[in-house]
Motif scaffolding. Structure first.
Motif, PDB file in Angstrom:
ATOM      1  N   GLU A  98      77.915  15.505 -50.315  1.00 22.46           N
ATOM      2  CA  GLU A  98      77.581  15.539 -48.890  1.00 22.46           C
ATOM      3  C   GLU A  98      77.242  14.111 -48.523  1.00 22.46           C
ATOM      4  N   GLU A  99      78.176  13.415 -47.930  1.00 16.66           N
ATOM      5  CA  GLU A  99      77.933  12.022 -47.582  1.00 16.66           C
ATOM      6  C   GLU A  99      78.524  11.767 -46.195  1.00 16.66           C
ATOM      7  N   PRO A 100      77.711  11.974 -45.137  1.00 17.36           N
ATOM      8  CA  PRO A 100      78.225  11.833 -43.776  1.00 17.36           C
ATOM      9  C   PRO A 100      78.859  10.469 -43.500  1.00 17.36           C
ATOM     10  N   ARG A 101      78.369   9.426 -44.189  1.00 15.09           N
ATOM     11  CA  ARG A 101      78.951   8.089 -43.950  1.00 15.09           C
ATOM     12  C   ARG A 101      80.407   8.035 -44.398  1.00 15.09           C
ATOM     13  N   LEU A 102      80.726   8.749 -45.491  1.00 15.68           N
ATOM     14  CA  LEU A 102      82.118   8.753 -45.958  1.00 15.68           C
ATOM     15  C   LEU A 102      83.004   9.579 -45.023  1.00 15.68           C
ATOM     16  N   ILE A 103      82.431  10.638 -44.461  1.00 14.12           N
ATOM     17  CA  ILE A 103      83.210  11.448 -43.506  1.00 14.12           C
ATOM     18  C   ILE A 103      83.464  10.619 -42.234  1.00 14.12           C
ATOM     19  N   PRO A 161      84.668  14.223 -49.674  1.00 17.47           N
ATOM     20  CA  PRO A 161      84.266  13.084 -50.512  1.00 17.47           C
ATOM     21  C   PRO A 161      83.784  13.534 -51.888  1.00 17.47           C
ATOM     22  N   ILE A 162      84.084  12.746 -52.880  1.00 17.03           N
ATOM     23  CA  ILE A 162      83.662  13.071 -54.253  1.00 17.03           C
ATOM     24  C   ILE A 162      83.210  11.807 -54.980  1.00 17.03           C
ATOM     25  N   ASP A 203      76.575  -0.640 -49.039  1.00 14.92           N
ATOM     26  CA  ASP A 203      77.734  -0.796 -48.160  1.00 14.92           C
ATOM     27  C   ASP A 203      78.984  -0.304 -48.893  1.00 14.92           C
ATOM     28  N   TYR A 204      79.857   0.376 -48.148  1.00 18.02           N
ATOM     29  CA  TYR A 204      81.106   0.856 -48.743  1.00 18.02           C
ATOM     30  C   TYR A 204      82.222  -0.174 -48.534  1.00 18.02           C
ATOM     31  N   TYR A 205      82.947  -0.450 -49.601  1.00 17.83           N
ATOM     32  CA  TYR A 205      84.130  -1.308 -49.524  1.00 17.83           C
ATOM     33  C   TYR A 205      85.349  -0.459 -49.857  1.00 17.83           C
ATOM     34  N   MET A 206      86.346  -0.522 -48.999  1.00 15.65           N
ATOM     35  CA  MET A 206      87.592   0.205 -49.277  1.00 15.65           C
ATOM     36  C   MET A 206      88.383  -0.629 -50.280  1.00 15.65           C
TER      37      MET A 206
END
Lengths: 82, 348
Positions: free
Chosen positions: B244-249, B225-226, B276-279
């Motif tokens: 370092e973003e475990p949620r993205l992994i 992730p970047i 919250d992440y939106y794709m």
């Protein structure tokens, strides 16, 4: 206020949040407050330690620490719900 | 002991302000630990700079645009294969992937391997189908609609709150703050890329990206992730940092395990104020900034080649956090004779 575990800070006050990729710089007092927050010291204790070191009253210091904490929370340096 | 030399054809050799991934992919292949390479460039235009980067590419051939049809492309690839004995092709443009997916069985017969998403995966993640995709796999996506004609435009405009994004089928996206702006962008995009045009709710927040590689069986071979640190006016990352973003992994693992994604990809996500992440988009190929992932310790092009060859590939477990890429442009000086030879012969 609890500093997020993965936050890195060096002795020059360069702070890096690896979850967001953001970098910040803080001054010597900022470094001290972050160090004490890491040690999970309560704000009253942090205020006490700063007033011992600097010529400033404890009400001003507590207010400044809370303002600083608000800034840290906004930048995800401290846990949102802490 | 000398390493085995693999002949790999790579496209996406343009390197303008909206760069193709070819150069970064080739740099990764050149740095591979498990094999050496002979690189064959596949170009569409005679001014794609990598054609003239002889330290990266051994030989380049011009290929026909996807609009010319797969028959012409196959004919050209057959010719190139007779000369070069290709083992692998890595296509790097969204717009050419469909042709290569269609040609995969024929290319396999010549002994050429590809490692691309399946047709179903390619279609399912398409920006036109993204809301449906999100619903199926439990991934948050912004509301979006597909416009097949200008009359559709006014039908759906009241369903959105401004700003909105107007996106082309393959490329380009503009933020519109008024219906007039939206209508202008609709016309601009449909004139350039054709229909349909996609309208997407703008999510206010910070963009994050993940590049990775799925083995086609549901396993994550790579995920880095970047966050882009500098974005050009074309919306392209010109600098970025590994995170370092475990949620993205986790989100990437979920995407790969549920879709059984085969090949490289780039996830584009927005983190809103609620964290919250939106794709917002799934690109079905390696991104141009992949060299950051390579620099951080995950050589995605190398792993992709090994998967294509049927070799056992262990998933990458780590990468370096805080690695930064900064892109730059450079003027190359070449002789006009070389340019002319490529323009006339279609190979150089």
């Amino acid at each position: 206020m609890k500093i997020n575990k993965n936050i890195a800070i060096n002795e020059k006050g360069l702070l890096f949040n690896p979850s967001t990729g953001e970098s910040f710089t803080v001054n010597q007092i900022g470094i001290l407050i972050i160090k004490l927050l890491r040690e999970e010291k309560p704000i009253s204790k942090i205020s006490e330690l700063i007033t011992e070191e600097y010529e400033v009253d404890d009400i001003t210091v507590e207010k400044d620490i809370l303002d600083f904490g608000y800034l840290l929370r906004n930048h995800n340096i401290i846990e949102k719900d802490a | 002991m000398p390493k085995k030399i693999i002949t790999i054809a790579v496209s996406g050799l343009n390197n303008v302000d909206s760069p193709g991934p070819g150069v970064s992919v080739i740099r990764g292949l050149r740095e591979a630990e498990s094999f050496d390479v002979k690189i064959i460039g596949l170009s569409y235009e005679n001014l794609e700079p990598a054609i003239y980067m002889h330290d990266l590419i051994d030989k380049t051939y011009q290929i026909p645009y996807p609009q010319s049809g797969t028959e012409k492309l196959l004919e050209r690839l057959k010719y190139i294969n007779e000369k070069e004995n290709l083992q692998i092709i890595i296509p790097n443009f969204d717009s050419e992937l469909y042709s290569f997916m269609k040609l995969e069985p024929s290319l396999n017969k010549f002994g050429i391997k590809l490692f691309l998403p399946t047709y179903e995966q390619f279609e399912e993640r398409h920006k036109m189908n993204l809301p449906k995709f999100g619903k199926k796999y439990g991934i948050k996506t912004p509301k979006s609609e597909v416009l097949n004609s200008f009359s559709d435009f006014y039908k759906i405009m009241d369903d959105f709150e401004y700003p909105i994004l107007i996106k082309g089928k393959w490329y380009d996206a503009y933020v519109a703050y008024t219906v007039e702006q939206a209508s202008n962008y609709y016309n601009k995009i449909s004139a350039k890329w054709g229909l349909p045009v996609i309208v997407q709710q703008f999510v206010n927040g910070t963009e994050y990206n993940v590049t990775g590689l799925g083995d086609g069986k549901g396993n994550t071979i790579s995920a880095v992730p970047i966050r882009k640190l500098f974005i050009t006016d074309k919306g392209k990352g010109w600098a970025g940092i590994s995170l370092e973003e475990p949620r993205l992994i986790e989100l990437t693992n979920k995407f790969i395990s549920q879709t059984k994604w085969r090949g490289g990809f780039e996830l584009e996500l927005i983190k809103d104020k609620e964290n919250d992440y939106y794709m917002i988009e799934i690109n079905p190929r390696i991104p141009a900034w992949v060299y950051l992932a390579i620099g951080a310790g995950q050589n995605i092009p190398e792993a992709l080649v090994n998967l294509a060859l049927g070799n056992k590939v262990s998933p990458y477990k780590n990468y370096k956090v805080g690695k930064i890429f900064i892109r730059y442009s450079m003027d190359m000086i070449i002789d006009k004779e070389e340019f002319e030879m490529f323009s006339i012969n279609g190979e150089s």
